[in-house]
Every structure is written in structure tokens, then in C-alpha cells.
Scaffold this active site. Structure first.
Site, PDB file in Angstrom:
ATOM      1  N   HIS A  67      78.257 -19.526   4.710  1.00  0.00           N
ATOM      2  CA  HIS A  67      76.954 -19.030   5.195  1.00  0.00           C
ATOM      3  C   HIS A  67      75.821 -19.552   4.325  1.00  0.00           C
ATOM      4  CE1 HIS A  67      79.231 -16.313   7.692  1.00  0.00           C
ATOM      5  NE2 HIS A  67      79.837 -15.812   6.639  1.00  0.00           N
TER       6      HIS A  67
ATOM      7  N   HIS B  18      71.677 -17.297  -3.925  1.00  0.00           N
ATOM      8  CA  HIS B  18      72.000 -18.154  -2.801  1.00  0.00           C
ATOM      9  C   HIS B  18      70.705 -18.594  -2.122  1.00  0.00           C
ATOM     10  CE1 HIS B  18      71.534 -14.132  -1.095  1.00  0.00           C
ATOM     11  NE2 HIS B  18      70.967 -14.795  -0.124  1.00  0.00           N
TER      12      HIS B  18
ATOM     13  N   HIS C 165      68.568 -20.033   1.629  1.00  0.00           N
ATOM     14  CA  HIS C 165      68.435 -20.145   3.082  1.00  0.00           C
ATOM     15  C   HIS C 165      67.527 -21.358   3.317  1.00  0.00           C
ATOM     16  CE1 HIS C 165      69.986 -16.006   3.632  1.00  0.00           C
ATOM     17  NE2 HIS C 165      69.395 -15.803   2.466  1.00  0.00           N
TER      18      HIS C 165
ATOM     19  N   GLU D 233      63.373 -17.146   5.103  1.00  0.00           N
ATOM     20  CA  GLU D 233      63.613 -15.921   5.890  1.00  0.00           C
ATOM     21  C   GLU D 233      62.331 -15.117   5.986  1.00  0.00           C
ATOM     22  OE1 GLU D 233      67.430 -14.116   4.392  1.00  0.00           O
ATOM     23  OE2 GLU D 233      68.031 -15.000   6.301  1.00  0.00           O
TER      24      GLU D 233
ATOM     25  N   HIS E  28      67.401 -16.325  -3.002  1.00  0.00           N
ATOM     26  CA  HIS E  28      67.573 -14.889  -3.272  1.00  0.00           C
ATOM     27  C   HIS E  28      68.473 -14.697  -4.474  1.00  0.00           C
ATOM     28  CE1 HIS E  28      66.681 -14.158   1.247  1.00  0.00           C
ATOM     29  NE2 HIS E  28      65.580 -14.132   0.511  1.00  0.00           N
TER      30      HIS E  28
ATOM     31  N   THR F 288      70.083  -9.558   4.759  1.00  0.00           N
ATOM     32  CA  THR F 288      69.659 -10.332   5.931  1.00  0.00           C
ATOM     33  C   THR F 288      70.853 -10.968   6.636  1.00  0.00           C
ATOM     34  OG1 THR F 288      69.384 -12.422   4.756  1.00  0.00           O
ATOM     35  CG2 THR F 288      67.489 -10.906   4.777  1.00  0.00           C
ATOM     36  N   THR F 289      72.059 -10.602   6.169  1.00  0.00           N
ATOM     37  CA  THR F 289      73.273 -11.030   6.865  1.00  0.00           C
ATOM     38  C   THR F 289      74.103  -9.802   7.171  1.00  0.00           C
ATOM     39  OG1 THR F 289      74.492 -11.214   4.795  1.00  0.00           O
ATOM     40  CG2 THR F 289      73.424 -13.207   5.590  1.00  0.00           C
TER      41      THR F 289
END
Ligand SMILES: NS(=O)(=O)c1c(F)c(F)c(S(=O)(=O)CCO)c(N[C@H]2CCc3ccccc32)c1F
Ligand SMILES: [Zn+2]
Length: 263
Positions: free
Chosen positions: A66, A91, A93, A104, A117, A198-199
Site C-alpha cells: 500500500h 510512510h 502517499h 491526501e 506521515h 486514511t486506510t
């Protein structure tokens, strides 16, 4: 849990079928709109401890299908919140080579190229991430907006190893480096609101801190992340590129976004 993706039949509009919180309240990310903001004079500068890691320490850089994540040692923590929040992992995005906007959180509808994040859990009250992840005071995430621009030497500390984690579940050890260097210069200017992962499972357990100032990485560095990774395993016949791994902005409802700065 069940597998989920960012697009297609397991995409974000379907998450709530297996993960009910994803269809609930207090969801993240959000569009940080000027009219939502309220200055809060009690918001102190973020203070972090032990972010400057020695190269003698090894960090695990991994592709979890992810995102690309770096595991963080538990001596790293935030010391300026009501409880100690201990670092777990960081991690990213990002968008894709064709669409270099993949943050995000958005600011007045502006989407940045990417977002980092740094995930922490409340170690005063919970023994680990798993016990904290679904508690309303469980997590604190530091968010950094990323633009394409100047080359960023701090990002190179892990990007130079990224071709070792092209496929899902691949991991490499990288030498420790100063994680503070990945953050913007000013830790005193930020947006603050109550939100969620957010996941999936989208638990409403996150105290969000999004720094006002973005950082930059070069276009090549962005492409290393946005074009170099796959969400499928190495042995799979049809590789699935890992990009566009961002959730869309969610309903703010009656939430207020606090800001630590005046103008
Ligand atoms: N944007 S975000 O900050 O909400 C967020 C993610 F976007 C994300 F992708 C991950 S993950 O672990 O890389 C993959 C799915 O959990 C996590 N991981 C967290 C959630 C659960 C968990 C458990 C142990 C360590 C990290 C995490 C996450 F907190
Ligand atoms: Zn995230």
C-alpha cells in the site's frame, strides 16, 4: 483483513463493506479550507526526541503493498503532547508520473505531489501500536506536504535503496539517518484536527498535525517513488504498479481545524 486497493472493485468507495469505520465520522484526510480554520494560542511547537538516528542503527525499509514504509525505533517520540506518543513507522502517499499530485490532505483544494506521515502511538496508555490503533487517544500522525522542486538530500538516505523493495513484502535494511531532516524547518506552524487512519480499518483514532510548510524533492526523486514500486509480489505474472495511493478528502461535518499560527 480483506484486501483493499485505491481503485477498482476494492477501491475506497467499497472499503466500508468490510471496514465499517471507513463509512463513519471523523474520517481523514480532509481539504483544509481557510474558512474552517481557528487560531488556537495553546498549540505549542511540536517537540520531537531522538529523531537524529545514527548510521550505525539499521532501519527496515519496506514495500507493504500500500505504501513504502520505514520502521522507526521506539526511542523516537513526540514530547509536546499531553501524553508521550512513540514513533512506529513513516510512510508516503503519492500520485503517478502522469499525475504528479498525490497528497491526501489538500489546502484550499490544492493537492500536493505527495505526503509523508510519521505514525506515533500513545505509549503512556498503550503497550504497542496494535493496542492503540483503535482508541480515540491512540495515535498521533505528523503530516508533511511534499512538492516537486529542489533535490532533497534527506530523502536520498532511503530513496537510494528503493529498487530493493520494488515488490510487495520486500524489505531492506538501511542505515539510520536524521528523520528530523525529512520535516519542514518550522515545527511551530501546523494545522490540527481529530481524524482517522486514511486506510482501512479507518479507525477514528488519529490526532492529526499537518505542518503548514511543505518540503521539496526533485522530479527524479518523485519518479523514483512514483514509478519504481509495485503492489504485487515479485513472482506474480502481471505486475500492478503502486501509485495514486491516496484517499480522497472526506466530509469535515462539524469539525474545526485548529491552526497554531496567526497569518
Ligand atoms: N495514512 S495513515 O497514517 O492512516 C496509514 C497509512 F496510510 C498506511 F498505509 C499504513 S500502512 O501500515 O502502511 C498499510 C495499512 O495499514 C498505516 N499504518 C498504521 C495503521 C495500522 C498500523 C499498525 C502498525 C503500524 C502502523 C500502522 C497508516 F497509519
Ligand atoms: Zn498515511
Amino acid at each position: 483483513g480483506a484486501k483493499w486497493t485505491y481503485n477498482g472493485p476494492e477501491g475506497e468507495h467499497h472499503w466500508s463493506k468490510h471496514y465499517p469505520y471507513c463509512g463513519g465520522a471523523f474520517q481523514s484526510p480532509i481539504d483544509i479550507k481557510s474558512e474552517l480554520l481557528r487560531f488556537d494560542p495553546t498549540l505549542r511547537p511540536i517537540e520531537i526526541q531522538n529523531y537524529n538516528l545514527s548510521p550505525n542503527e539499521q532501519l527496515t525499509l519496506g514495500n507493504n503493498g500500500h505504501s513504502v514504509q520505514i520502521s522507526l525505533p521506539s526511542k523516537m517520540h513526540i514530547s509536546s503532547l499531553p501524553h508521550r506518543y512513540t514513533a512506529a513507522q513513516l510512510h508516503f502517499h503519492w500520485g503517478s508520473s502522469g499525475r504528479p499530485s498525490g497528497s491526501e490532505h489538500t489546502v484550499n483544494s490544492k493537492q500536493y505531489a505527495a505526503e509523508m506521515h510519521v505514525v506515533h502511538f500513545n505509549s503512556d496508555k498503550y503497550p504497542n501500536m496494535s493496542m492503540a490503533v483503535d482508541k480515540s487517544d491512540g495515535l498521533a500522525v505528523l503530516g508533511v506536504l511534499i512538492e516537486v522542486g529542489e533535490f532533497n538530500p534527506a530523502f536520498e538516505k532511503f530513496l537510494r535503496f528503493i529498487n530493493g523493495i520494488k515488490y510487495r513484502d520486500q524489505r531492506v535494511q538501511v542505515p539510520g539517518f536524521n528523520i528530523r531532516a525529512l520535516l519542514p524547518a518550522r515545527l511551530d506552524e501546523y494545522y490540527r484536527y481529530d481524524g482517522s487512519l486514511t486506510t482501512p480499518p479507518c479507525y477514528p483514532s488519529v490526532l492529526w498535525t499537518i505542518f503548514r510548510n511543505h518540503v521539496t524533492i526533485s522530479r527524479k526523486q518523485f519518479l523514483d517513488m512514483a514509478t519504481g514500486l509495485y503492489s504485487s509480489h515479485a513472482q506474480e505474472s502481471s505486475p500492478v504498479p503502486l501509485n495514486g495511493n491516496f484517499r480522497k478528502p472526506q466530509l469535515v461535518d462539524s469539525r474545526v481545524v485548529l491552526v497554531s499560527f496567526k497569518e
